[in-house]
Write an enzyme that holds these catalytic residues in place. Structure first.
Site, PDB file in Angstrom:
ATOM      1  N   GLN A 200       7.038  -0.951  -3.508  1.00 40.54           N
ATOM      2  CA  GLN A 200       5.901  -1.831  -3.222  1.00 40.54           C
ATOM      3  C   GLN A 200       5.759  -1.938  -1.704  1.00 40.54           C
ATOM      4  O   GLN A 200       6.487  -2.685  -1.043  1.00 40.54           O
ATOM      5  CB  GLN A 200       6.128  -3.198  -3.864  1.00 40.54           C
ATOM      6  CG  GLN A 200       6.378  -3.122  -5.366  1.00 40.54           C
ATOM      7  CD  GLN A 200       5.160  -2.650  -6.148  1.00 40.54           C
ATOM      8  OE1 GLN A 200       4.170  -3.359  -6.282  1.00 40.54           O
ATOM      9  NE2 GLN A 200       5.232  -1.434  -6.663  1.00 40.54           N
ATOM     10  N   ALA A 241      -0.101 -10.999  -9.666  1.00 42.43           N
ATOM     11  CA  ALA A 241       0.528  -9.686  -9.563  1.00 42.43           C
ATOM     12  C   ALA A 241       0.049  -8.926  -8.326  1.00 42.43           C
ATOM     13  O   ALA A 241      -0.825  -9.381  -7.587  1.00 42.43           O
ATOM     14  CB  ALA A 241       0.251  -8.882 -10.829  1.00 42.43           C
ATOM     15  N   HIS A 242       0.614  -7.727  -8.149  1.00 42.93           N
ATOM     16  CA  HIS A 242       0.331  -6.959  -6.935  1.00 42.93           C
ATOM     17  C   HIS A 242      -1.139  -6.548  -6.834  1.00 42.93           C
ATOM     18  O   HIS A 242      -1.798  -6.245  -7.817  1.00 42.93           O
ATOM     19  CB  HIS A 242       1.247  -5.741  -6.814  1.00 42.93           C
ATOM     20  CG  HIS A 242       1.235  -4.822  -7.986  1.00 42.93           C
ATOM     21  ND1 HIS A 242       2.183  -3.840  -8.147  1.00 42.93           N
ATOM     22  CD2 HIS A 242       0.417  -4.705  -9.048  1.00 42.93           C
ATOM     23  CE1 HIS A 242       1.933  -3.155  -9.248  1.00 42.93           C
ATOM     24  NE2 HIS A 242       0.869  -3.671  -9.814  1.00 42.93           N
ATOM     25  N   ASN A 243      -1.627  -6.590  -5.590  1.00 40.82           N
ATOM     26  CA  ASN A 243      -2.986  -6.142  -5.235  1.00 40.82           C
ATOM     27  C   ASN A 243      -4.094  -7.003  -5.822  1.00 40.82           C
ATOM     28  O   ASN A 243      -5.263  -6.596  -5.821  1.00 40.82           O
ATOM     29  CB  ASN A 243      -3.203  -4.679  -5.610  1.00 40.82           C
ATOM     30  CG  ASN A 243      -2.249  -3.762  -4.870  1.00 40.82           C
ATOM     31  OD1 ASN A 243      -1.305  -3.222  -5.463  1.00 40.82           O
ATOM     32  ND2 ASN A 243      -2.457  -3.604  -3.573  1.00 40.82           N
TER      33      ASN A 243
END
Length: 343
Positions: A200, A241-243
């Protein structure tokens, strides 16, 4: 012993820019509800369901709308939005965590970190390499700020917060106890039944005037950043969560989960326990009711969305039932037309 904060109605009226009805010299030293009020407090009436308590309240004064103030014999601060008045006045009575500046003897601050003279680094806190802590920041007990983070002016990190490396936090942000910002997103590729971790490599960027609730988690981006824009309010126990990108002044209630790469517009309200699937877009001003599951993008601004529970079933049956549910209105019209034909 802490001194009791006291304000006259004249002072509060000036602060709120509203009208006083009654004795402007009346002094209040706290806030209470109408039904549980005590002498010397300020109360408010924002929900009509509580109007029945107004006549018997023991509060020294009440925040009231112009319509409600007309028939009220007591002291009042009169404004169109009493609840907003309550919100603003509540900050005047808020208990702080002290006015210390400097670095506590038990804190660790890396020699490469920059800490403003007016900031406070509390007991047991850790400030790693390359961090910049700006004026008026308060980093409370046992909080960890990872390498290369930036913390903007006037921000408060409550006790036991964790900022992982490379997180940027704007001005006047409040991050409550136990929140984790910048942990790895949930990214894995499958190789013959085994999971291979995806690094990540992005970060987290948080705008100005954001509030993040206790034990909420915001994952770092896989490649680009996860972005929380200005004025966003996040409740406790939210997973981002990511992004993910959340637009300005959106508010999200507790236990909501937002999957990766979803973009939420500005001015949205998302109630508790909502699940939002990944790679979706939600337009500005959308309201999502509690416990809803959002599985497709919402492109129309200002709409209200909800979903009910139909019980547990195999996913193939659930998908088929969902399609049929969306057809119910048209089916009902056709059935009604057939009934009229047969009359």
């Amino acid at each position: 012993m802490k001194s009791v904060k006291q304000y006259s109605l004249a002072e509060l009226a000036e602060f709120l820019q509203v009208e006083v009805k009654g004795d402007a010299s009346c002094v209040v030293s706290g806030i209470s509800t109408l039904q549980d009020s005590v002498s010397g407090t300020l109360s408010f009436l924002a929900n009509p369901a509580y109007e029945k308590y107004l006549a018997g309240t023991k509060a020294a004064a009440v925040l009231l709308s112009p319509e409600m103030a007309e028939g009220f014999a007591g002291n009042a601060l009169v404004m169109k939005n009493p609840y907003l008045g309550f919100a603003k006045v509540s900050r005047l009575f808020e208990r702080g965590d002290g006015e210390q500046v400097g670095i506590h003897a038990t804190a660790f601050v890396d020699q490469t970190a920059e800490v403003a003279e007016t900031a406070w680094i509390g007991p047991g806190a850790v400030i790693e390499s390359g961090v910049r802590v700006e004026a008026g920041v308060r980093v409370l007990a046992n909080t960890v700020v990872g390498s290369d983070c930036i913390i903007g002016e006037g921000t408060i990190l409550k006790a036991n917060v964790t900022l992982c490396h490379g997180v940027t936090v704007g001005k006047r942000v409040i991050i409550h106890n136990g929140a984790v910002v910048g942990a790895d997103g949930f990214g894995f590729a499958n190789q013959s039944g085994k999971w291979v971790k995806i690094a990540q490599l992005g970060g987290v960027v948080i705008g100005d005037d954001v509030e993040i609730g206790a034990n909420t988690t915001i994952d770092r981006g896989a490649l680009d950043n996860t972005i929380i824009h200005d004025g966003v309010k996040l409740d406790n126990l939210i997973q981002i969560a990511h992004n993910v990108e959340i637009g300005c002044n959106t508010a999200i209630a507790g236990c909501t989960g937002i999957s990766g790469s979803t973009k939420i517009g500005s001015g949205c309200t998302i109630a508790g326990g909502v699940g939002i699937a990944g790679h979706l877009s939600i337009a500005d001003g959308v309201h999502v009711a509690g416990m809803a599951m959002i599985s497709k993008s919402i492109t129309e601004s200002g709409t209200v969305w909800s979903s009910g529970s139909v019980g547990t079933m195999p996913v193939k049956d659930w998908r088929r039932s969902t399609v049929r549910f969306r057809q119910l209105d048209e089916m009902a019209k056709r059935i009604r037309a057939l009934e009229k034909k047969g009359e």
